[in-house]
Scaffold this motif. Structure first.
Motif, short mmCIF file in Angstrom:
data_model
loop_
_atom_site.label_atom_id
_atom_site.label_comp_id
_atom_site.label_asym_id
_atom_site.label_seq_id
_atom_site.Cartn_x
_atom_site.Cartn_y
_atom_site.Cartn_z
N LYS A 107 0.84 -1.21 0.00
CA LYS A 107 0.00 0.00 0.00
C LYS A 107 0.87 1.25 0.00
N PRO A 394 -4.95 7.16 2.91
CA PRO A 394 -6.26 6.51 2.75
C PRO A 394 -6.55 5.53 3.88
N ASN A 395 -7.79 5.50 4.33
CA ASN A 395 -8.28 4.56 5.33
C ASN A 395 -7.61 4.70 6.70
C1 LIG Z 1 -9.57 1.48 1.85
O1 LIG Z 1 -10.58 0.62 2.33
C2 LIG Z 1 -11.46 0.17 1.32
C3 LIG Z 1 -12.59 -0.59 1.99
O2 LIG Z 1 -12.08 -1.53 2.89
C4 LIG Z 1 -10.68 -0.67 0.30
O3 LIG Z 1 -11.52 -1.11 -0.73
C5 LIG Z 1 -9.56 0.18 -0.28
O4 LIG Z 1 -8.76 -0.62 -1.13
C6 LIG Z 1 -8.70 0.76 0.82
N1 LIG Z 1 -7.75 1.67 0.19
C7 LIG Z 1 -6.44 1.69 0.50
C8 LIG Z 1 -5.59 2.59 -0.30
O5 LIG Z 1 -5.97 1.00 1.36
#
Ligand SMILES: *[C@@H]1O[C@H](CO)[C@@H](O)[C@H](O)[C@H]1NC(C)=O
Ligand code: HEM
Ligand SMILES: *[C@@H]1O[C@H](CO)[C@@H](O)[C@H](O)[C@H]1NC(C)=O
Length: 530
Positions: A107, A394-395
């Motif tokens: 990531k 993100p997240n």
């Molecule tokens: C963030 O979380 C979503 C839902 O769990 C997921 O689909 C997405 O890939 C994640 N994005 C990152 C950059 O980790």
């Protein structure tokens, strides 16, 4: 009295009583207070910082400004592993006055390599290091759109047609090195000991110069001109990140070398232009024909010369380190030398077929060997971008603020058992189903220098990803492939008793084997003339 006025008054009072208390101390007590103040400040700052939920956790450190420079600089992968255990994949650390936010794992590859142009800047992170060495107007001393065009221009000399012409030149250079260099001197010797960290940088510059810069500039390397590259090289060190322009003797030599080398390249450009002698021989011809930016502006000869320096530098340390590591791993595994030798004999019809570009494509084991070497020894353990705009991770609740740097380390993923079972082992057969030099599948994107993979979440990224992705991958595999093919067919080598593969030295520009990195060699056929 308003609340803020009373707060100011209280602060002034507190300041006055602190000053008078300080003045009442003895001199030695005063000195102690001054000495510990920065430490107290650092600790208080770290405490306040740790209360913020919008910042990645900060690796604790004692020494202001220096931060975690020592553990990170000496053993970056161990440092990352310890931090990952304590803080997770995302954390920040202080490095010589800068805050670096690390994002480990695939990531992190997406976060940094595919960071938006407005969010992250490679030029702001690298220019202090590269501009004094390459010169002005190119690579990280120009807007990103210019770099994208420069990469496109350079790729003109890295086509299949060029590679086909380069192979015999590369073979000739390696054989010449075996015959004439004092490291091998095979005209007179059929066995010996050589330090690969001496031989491989030379072989790399000779082969790259002969192909990319052409015959004239390759010949200059047999003269005193070669020492200028040494001077330029010594100015290409991580110290430049902190002090690029201190008037040290090395920096003066570096600047003199940059001027002399670029002037020499420019003279050749002038000569070819005057003689109307622009063909398709090398990168100089390519850039003379094709270096007009999309908006119609032409690169100057000085900029072309500087770009040549940048491209050669980009390939020099990386490829020299990789072929050195390959030789060292094979010295440890003479059984693999035999396996590779069998592949050579099979594809080259027991020596009756010349090595060509096409023949190299029929040698999966040779490519897997290079691929595995780059897995274990990513030449660049950390890649950086400067953050230009606050970036939400993100997240997570984290925001990486403007002014920090982000750091990505594909080399760290390369060494994780989770991605590469038994990751510490040199095992070229782990790639039996996938000899391609790197991951390049799925959806594509073009930043201006040709289509590349859009996703960068592969755990194997020796050549990076996104708009700053390497353009030298195929050339590097060609150059190192030829070098290793000739090695395997000409020599057998092993370690002296008690020696083994050296540990990496992480403190130079690329991760190099610690020296001495000696191998003991002998000709496969003692009477053979190379
Ligand atoms: C963030 O979380 C979503 C839902 O769990 C997921 O689909 C997405 O890939 C994640 N994005 C990152 C950059 O980790
Ligand atoms: C084993 C050999 C090599 C390795 C492992 C390697 C690795 C890399 C990596 C990881 C990057 C990305 C840097 C970043 O994202 O900050 C890169 C960029 C680049 N490399 Fe290579 N490289 C190699 C050989 C070469 C060669 C031979 C050339 C030239 C012929 C070259 C020219 C470049 C250029 C021009 C860039 C683009 C820089 C940018 O866009 O910011 N590399 N390389
Ligand atoms: C310059 O290079 C680009 C991209 O490789 C190519 O499309 C174009 O035809 C070239 N122009 C000339 C004049 O060779």
């Amino acid at each position: 009295m308003s609340e803020s006025q009373s707060l100011v008054l209280k602060l002034v009072e507190f300041g006055q009583s602190a000053v008078s208390a300080f003045l009442e101390l003895s001199l030695s007590q005063q000195i102690s207070v001054i000495a510990v103040a920065p430490f107290l400040y650092t600790i208080a700052w770290q405490f306040l910082y740790s209360l913020r939920s919008d910042r990645p956790p900060m690796v604790f450190y004692w020494i202001p400004w220096v931060g975690s420079a020592i553990p990170y600089g000496r053993r970056p992968y161990e440092f990352f592993a310890e931090c990952q255990e304590k803080y997770g994949d995302i954390f920040s650390f202080v490095l010589l006055g800068k805050v670096m936010t690390v994002y480990l794992g695939v990531k992190g590859h997406e976060f940094v390599f595919n960071g938006k142009l407005a969010d992250v800047s490679a030029e702001a992170a690298y220019t202090h290091l590269t501009t004094p060495v390459f010169g002005r107007g190119v690579v990280y001393d120009c807007p990103n759109s210019r770099l994208m065009d420069q990469k496109k221009f350079v790729k003109g000399a890295l086509s299949k047609e060029s590679f086909t012409r380069y192979v015999p030149l590369l073979v000739e250079e390696v054989n010449k090195y075996f015959r004439n260099s004092k490291n091998y001197d095979m005209n007179h010797k059929s066995q010996g000991t050589v330090d690969v960290m001496v031989a491989q940088p030379e072989m790399t510059i000779f082969t790259a110069s002969r192909t990319l810069l052409g015959k004239e500039l390759r010949e200059k390397l047999d003269t005193g001109f070669a020492s200028l590259y040494g001077d330029l090289d010594k100015g290409f060190t991580p110290i430049n990140f902190v002090f690029p322009n201190i008037p040290l003797a090395v920096n003066q030599k570096r600047d003199h070398a940059q001027r002399t080398i670029s002037n020499t390249y420019m003279s050749l450009i002038h000569k070819r232009r005057q003689n109307n002698d622009v063909q398709d021989r090398d990168l100089i011809d390519t850039l003379m024909k094709n270096s007009t930016y999309k908006d119609g502006v032409k690169m100057t000869d000085q900029e072309i010369a500087n770009l040549l320096i940048g491209v050669l530098m980009g390939g020099q340390h990386t490829s020299a380190a990789t072929s050195s590591w390959a030789l060292l791993h094979l010295a440890d595994r003479t059984d693999l030398q035999e396996e590779l030798f069998e592949e050579q004999m099979r594809v080259l019809d027991n020596g009756n077929r010349e090595l060509t570009y096409d023949a190299l494509q029929e040698m999966p084991l040779l490519n897997q060997m290079l691929k595995e070497t780059l897995r274990l020894h990513h030449p660049l353990h950390s890649l950086f971008r400067k953050v230009m705009r606050d970036m939400q991770v993100p997240n997570t609740s984290y925001v990486v603020p403007k002014g920090y740097h982000v750091l990505v380390s594909p080399g760290y993923c390369h060494l994780q058992d989770a991605y590469f079972p038994n990751a510490k082992e040199f095992n070229l057969h782990r790639w039996d189903q996938d000899a391609a030099s790197s991951y390049n599948t799925g959806e594509k994107v073009d930043y201006g220098f040709g289509a590349i993979s859009k996703g960068v979440s592969s755990p194997y990224l020796p050549f990076g990803g996104g708009r700053h992705r390497c353009i030298g991958e195929q050339f590097a595999f060609l150059q190192m492939g030829v070098i290793m093919s000739v090695y395997i067919r000409t020599l057998k080598w092993h370690f002296a008793p008690g020696r083994t593969v050296p540990s990496p030295d992480f403190e130079s520009m690329v991760t190099l084997p610690q020296t001495p990195a000696e191998i003991v060699w002998e000709k496969r056929v003692p009477e053979q003339v190379v």
